[in-house]
Design an enzyme around this catalytic site. Structure first.
Site, PDB file in Angstrom:
ATOM      1  N   LYS A  41     -22.926 -16.505 -22.567  1.00 35.17           N
ATOM      2  CA  LYS A  41     -21.501 -16.985 -22.925  1.00 35.17           C
ATOM      3  C   LYS A  41     -21.236 -17.027 -24.389  1.00 35.17           C
ATOM      4  O   LYS A  41     -20.509 -16.558 -24.920  1.00 35.17           O
ATOM      5  CB  LYS A  41     -20.841 -18.107 -21.985  1.00 35.17           C
ATOM      6  CG  LYS A  41     -19.783 -18.735 -22.644  1.00 35.17           C
ATOM      7  CD  LYS A  41     -18.982 -19.597 -21.368  1.00 35.17           C
ATOM      8  CE  LYS A  41     -19.322 -20.991 -21.357  1.00 35.17           C
ATOM      9  NZ  LYS A  41     -18.965 -21.759 -22.726  1.00 35.17           N
ATOM     10  N   SER A  42     -22.253 -18.001 -24.968  1.00 33.67           N
ATOM     11  CA  SER A  42     -22.288 -18.066 -26.192  1.00 33.67           C
ATOM     12  C   SER A  42     -22.434 -16.897 -27.223  1.00 33.67           C
ATOM     13  O   SER A  42     -21.928 -16.625 -28.126  1.00 33.67           O
ATOM     14  CB  SER A  42     -23.405 -19.015 -26.756  1.00 33.67           C
ATOM     15  OG  SER A  42     -23.198 -20.330 -26.490  1.00 33.67           O
TER      16      SER A  42
ATOM     17  N   ARG B 263     -19.785 -14.426 -29.667  1.00 37.76           N
ATOM     18  CA  ARG B 263     -19.926 -14.358 -31.084  1.00 37.76           C
ATOM     19  C   ARG B 263     -20.026 -12.866 -31.299  1.00 37.76           C
ATOM     20  O   ARG B 263     -19.789 -12.413 -32.472  1.00 37.76           O
ATOM     21  CB  ARG B 263     -21.454 -15.114 -31.449  1.00 37.76           C
ATOM     22  CG  ARG B 263     -21.297 -16.666 -31.448  1.00 37.76           C
ATOM     23  CD  ARG B 263     -22.812 -17.241 -31.620  1.00 37.76           C
ATOM     24  NE  ARG B 263     -22.558 -18.516 -31.962  1.00 37.76           N
ATOM     25  CZ  ARG B 263     -22.281 -19.514 -31.065  1.00 37.76           C
ATOM     26  NH1 ARG B 263     -21.742 -19.257 -29.929  1.00 37.76           N
ATOM     27  NH2 ARG B 263     -22.399 -20.779 -31.315  1.00 37.76           N
TER      28      ARG B 263
ATOM     29  N   ARG C  28     -10.226 -32.504 -26.530  1.00 34.52           N
ATOM     30  CA  ARG C  28     -11.520 -32.201 -27.294  1.00 34.52           C
ATOM     31  C   ARG C  28     -11.291 -32.582 -28.840  1.00 34.52           C
ATOM     32  O   ARG C  28     -10.519 -31.949 -29.388  1.00 34.52           O
ATOM     33  CB  ARG C  28     -12.018 -31.151 -26.871  1.00 34.52           C
ATOM     34  CG  ARG C  28     -12.189 -31.067 -25.195  1.00 34.52           C
ATOM     35  CD  ARG C  28     -12.948 -29.733 -24.778  1.00 34.52           C
ATOM     36  NE  ARG C  28     -14.365 -29.772 -25.418  1.00 34.52           N
ATOM     37  CZ  ARG C  28     -15.128 -28.684 -24.984  1.00 34.52           C
ATOM     38  NH1 ARG C  28     -14.997 -27.841 -24.498  1.00 34.52           N
ATOM     39  NH2 ARG C  28     -16.358 -28.898 -25.404  1.00 34.52           N
TER      40      ARG C  28
ATOM     41  N   SER D 122     -24.141 -30.155 -33.329  1.00 38.46           N
ATOM     42  CA  SER D 122     -23.249 -29.333 -32.860  1.00 38.46           C
ATOM     43  C   SER D 122     -23.347 -27.556 -33.298  1.00 38.46           C
ATOM     44  O   SER D 122     -22.908 -27.591 -34.516  1.00 38.46           O
ATOM     45  CB  SER D 122     -21.841 -29.759 -32.887  1.00 38.46           C
ATOM     46  OG  SER D 122     -20.789 -28.756 -32.430  1.00 38.46           O
TER      47      SER D 122
ATOM     48  N   GLN E 113     -21.441 -25.593 -32.266  1.00 40.17           N
ATOM     49  CA  GLN E 113     -20.100 -25.093 -32.692  1.00 40.17           C
ATOM     50  C   GLN E 113     -19.357 -25.440 -34.117  1.00 40.17           C
ATOM     51  O   GLN E 113     -19.182 -24.472 -34.804  1.00 40.17           O
ATOM     52  CB  GLN E 113     -19.202 -25.391 -31.624  1.00 40.17           C
ATOM     53  CG  GLN E 113     -19.320 -25.038 -30.123  1.00 40.17           C
ATOM     54  CD  GLN E 113     -18.354 -25.567 -29.243  1.00 40.17           C
ATOM     55  OE1 GLN E 113     -17.709 -26.431 -29.334  1.00 40.17           O
ATOM     56  NE2 GLN E 113     -18.614 -24.927 -28.047  1.00 40.17           N
TER      57      GLN E 113
ATOM     58  N   ASP F  74     -25.717 -28.312 -21.938  1.00 43.12           N
ATOM     59  CA  ASP F  74     -25.023 -27.694 -20.735  1.00 43.12           C
ATOM     60  C   ASP F  74     -25.577 -27.789 -19.455  1.00 43.12           C
ATOM     61  O   ASP F  74     -24.802 -27.676 -18.555  1.00 43.12           O
ATOM     62  CB  ASP F  74     -24.379 -26.434 -21.005  1.00 43.12           C
ATOM     63  CG  ASP F  74     -23.468 -26.392 -22.273  1.00 43.12           C
ATOM     64  OD1 ASP F  74     -22.905 -27.527 -22.663  1.00 43.12           O
ATOM     65  OD2 ASP F  74     -23.484 -25.193 -22.923  1.00 43.12           O
TER      66      ASP F  74
ATOM     67  N   LYS G 215     -17.249 -32.963 -23.459  1.00 46.35           N
ATOM     68  CA  LYS G 215     -17.323 -31.620 -22.951  1.00 46.35           C
ATOM     69  C   LYS G 215     -16.217 -31.275 -22.185  1.00 46.35           C
ATOM     70  O   LYS G 215     -14.989 -31.975 -22.237  1.00 46.35           O
ATOM     71  CB  LYS G 215     -18.585 -31.469 -22.183  1.00 46.35           C
ATOM     72  CG  LYS G 215     -19.712 -31.523 -22.931  1.00 46.35           C
ATOM     73  CD  LYS G 215     -20.001 -30.483 -24.032  1.00 46.35           C
ATOM     74  CE  LYS G 215     -21.160 -30.683 -24.878  1.00 46.35           C
ATOM     75  NZ  LYS G 215     -21.184 -29.802 -25.915  1.00 46.35           N
TER      76      LYS G 215
ATOM     77  N   ARG H 264     -19.087 -26.509 -14.910  1.00 41.95           N
ATOM     78  CA  ARG H 264     -20.358 -26.746 -14.711  1.00 41.95           C
ATOM     79  C   ARG H 264     -20.552 -27.800 -13.488  1.00 41.95           C
ATOM     80  O   ARG H 264     -21.506 -27.810 -12.788  1.00 41.95           O
ATOM     81  CB  ARG H 264     -21.292 -27.118 -15.678  1.00 41.95           C
ATOM     82  CG  ARG H 264     -21.321 -25.849 -17.040  1.00 41.95           C
ATOM     83  CD  ARG H 264     -22.077 -26.034 -17.853  1.00 41.95           C
ATOM     84  NE  ARG H 264     -21.990 -24.975 -19.023  1.00 41.95           N
ATOM     85  CZ  ARG H 264     -22.207 -23.636 -19.017  1.00 41.95           C
ATOM     86  NH1 ARG H 264     -22.743 -23.172 -17.951  1.00 41.95           N
ATOM     87  NH2 ARG H 264     -21.952 -22.961 -20.030  1.00 41.95           N
TER      88      ARG H 264
HETATM   89  C1  S3P Z   1     -21.797 -23.769 -27.841  1.00 45.30           C
HETATM   90  C2  S3P Z   1     -22.395 -25.196 -28.210  1.00 45.30           C
HETATM   91  C3  S3P Z   1     -22.480 -26.267 -27.501  1.00 45.30           C
HETATM   92  C4  S3P Z   1     -22.146 -26.022 -25.942  1.00 45.30           C
HETATM   93  C5  S3P Z   1     -21.013 -25.003 -25.581  1.00 45.30           C
HETATM   94  C6  S3P Z   1     -21.438 -23.817 -26.267  1.00 45.30           C
HETATM   95  C7  S3P Z   1     -21.907 -22.685 -28.683  1.00 45.30           C
HETATM   96  O1  S3P Z   1     -21.260 -27.039 -27.751  1.00 45.30           O
HETATM   97  O2  S3P Z   1     -21.990 -27.163 -25.128  1.00 45.30           O
HETATM   98  O3  S3P Z   1     -20.921 -24.933 -24.130  1.00 45.30           O
HETATM   99  O4  S3P Z   1     -21.580 -21.405 -28.012  1.00 45.30           O
HETATM  100  O5  S3P Z   1     -21.797 -22.679 -29.749  1.00 45.30           O
HETATM  101  P1  S3P Z   1     -21.435 -28.135 -28.976  1.00 45.30           P
HETATM  102  O6  S3P Z   1     -21.488 -27.389 -30.300  1.00 45.30           O
HETATM  103  O7  S3P Z   1     -20.259 -28.836 -29.233  1.00 45.30           O
HETATM  104  O8  S3P Z   1     -22.539 -28.985 -28.921  1.00 45.30           O
END
Ligand code: S3P
Length: 433
Positions: A26-27, A31, A126, A171, A173, A319, A346, A392
């Site tokens: 997914k990540s 991207r 969030r 984080s 993100q 996660d 989350k 999840r």
């Molecule tokens: C992610 C970073 C994580 C993770 C999320 C995906 C990402 O979050 O929990 O499911 O793709 O960069 P955080 O950056 O808030 O920790």
């Protein structure tokens, strides 16, 4: 996730056999689309994850005027560079996706137009000031409810200056949003992480012809940079594989093969936890060179023991904590999960939702301020439970049906669409083999 889709799960005692291909990460899928959109030229993405979250990313970039063709797990992005993105006439709807919301803010911050970004009820709760604050320091004008803490957020981007920023929370993100803004800013951007988090953005910058320096927990780049299209092969998502790693370890007489799982070391905390708990697990790395490492994993029924999980390991398995909590109910002794207060922000407050739903199944689990304490081993029983729209939580509860005595009636089961649309098909195919 408003649909109250209910699923009755009665897989008690099923032995899991066979193999599955783990769907795209997914990540990395998010991207790949984002970098493809801001790079120049045609980017192709293979094994893209067509889950609801990544489809939200595609929809947002389409609204910014980027042509994106998607058919299942094949995607083509016709990028025109940062400067080719257009002011959207409609809201950028990020659905349930925190990654879309936060990373998009980093891109929008540098663009000389107005946009409004918002998602579903979960996104609206969030925290966003963790991204808004550094982006405002770099020069963007962003406002939202509660002084920019919550969506909808209105962005007026423009001229950006590089920044030196120490992240107050670990984080990926937030780090990624700052780096995406830094690619458009004048001068150096430097991000210092308290604990190293997933590095897919850093890897993507290099893959798209950009330059970034990584030295321990410090990530640095010079702006502005222009990026060029790339061909991206997305490995399977270890966070999705985690549900079947746990399933294979706790179900009786089971042995399964999970194919093509991403093995980036910033994501493999779940493998270390399984090894420490005493699981029968074997990893076969792929020989083929790729920008992200991957391999097959064989997992078999295991006698597990409780362990302590905390510190630097947490961002490498953040996660996976819901499914680790289920594993811990089947391990001999006590499992302590600490340093994981981030779970509260989350898709749901996962300290509460994990503890509440597992308690309904008979688990001995106590929520704490930064994690949970689980006493094992406990025999679980059937009950009516719910995902609260959190993918999840839904998948963890479905895996519990392999060991719970009686039926698990799962409400909001369709939440799994967010990251793993084939989840139930894969579960039933392994249980029937
Ligand atoms: C992610 C970073 C994580 C993770 C999320 C995906 C990402 O979050 O929990 O499911 O793709 O960069 P955080 O950056 O808030 O920790």
């Amino acid at each position: 996730m408003k649909n109250m889709d209910k699923r009755a799960l009665h897989l008690t005692g099923a032995a899991l056999k066979g193999e599955i291909d783990i769907p795209g990460d997914k990540s990395i899928s998010h991207r790949a689309v984002m970098f493809g959109a801001v790079a120049e030229g045609k980017t192709t993405i293979k094994n893209f994850l067509p889950g609801a979250d990544c489809l939200s990313t595609i929809a947002c970039f389409s609204r910014l005027g980027v042509k994106i063709e998607q058919e299942g797990s094949n995607v083509m992005v016709h990028g025109k560079g940062f400067g080719g993105l257009k002011e959207p006439s409609e809201l950028l709807d990020t659905g349930n996706s925190g990654t879309t919301t936060r990373l998009m803010l980093g891109i929008l911050a540098g663009l000389p137009f107005h946009s409004v970004i918002a998602g579903d009820d979960s996104i609206a709760k969030r925290p966003m000031s963790r991204v808004v604050k550094p982006l405002a320091e770099m020069g963007a004008d962003i406002d939202g409810r509660h002084q920019g803490e919550y969506t909808p957020l209105a962005v007026r981007g423009g001229k950006m200056e590089g920044i030196r920023y120490s992240l107050p929370v670990a984080s990926a993100q937030v780090k990624s949003a700052i780096l995406l803004a830094g690619l458009q800013a004048e001068g150096e951007t430097m991000v210092l992480e308290p604990v190293k988090t997933r590095d897919h953005t850093e890897n993507m910058i290099k893959q798209f012809g950009g330059t970034v320096e990584v030295d321990g927990n410090c990530v640095k780049l010079q702006g502005p940079q222009s990026l060029h299209a790339a061909d991206i092969m997305v490995p399977g998502d270890i966070s999705s594989a985690a549900f079947f790693l746990a399933a294979g370890a706790i179900a009786k007489n089971s042995s399964i093969i999970l194919k093509n799982v991403g093995l980036n070391p910033t994501r493999t905390g779940i493998i270390e936890v399984l090894q420490q708990m005493g699981a029968n697990i074997e990893i076969i790395p792929n020989q083929a060179e790729s920008f992200e490492p991957a391999g097959d994993i064989i997992i078999s029924s295991s006698n597990l023991k409780g362990i302590e999980i905390g510190g630097d390991l947490i961002p490498r398995l953040i996660d996976e904590i819901p499914i680790i909590a289920l594993l811990a109910t089947q391990a001999q002794g006590r499992t302590i999960i600490k340093d994981a207060a981030e779970l509260k922000v989350k898709e749901t407050n996962r300290i509460n939702t994990v503890a509440d739903e597992l308690t309904k199944l008979g688990a001995n689990i106590v929520p704490t301020d930064d994690g949970m304490i689980i006493e094992g081993r406990t025999g679980l029983h059937g009950a009516a439970v719910q995902s609260y729209g959190d993918h999840r939580i839904g998948m963890m509860l479905a895996v519990a049906s392999l060991i719970a005595d009686g039926e698990i009636l799962l409400s909001n089961a369709d939440a799994v669409e967010v990251s793993y649309p084939q989840f139930f098909d894969h579960l039933y195919s392994l249980a029937q083999a």
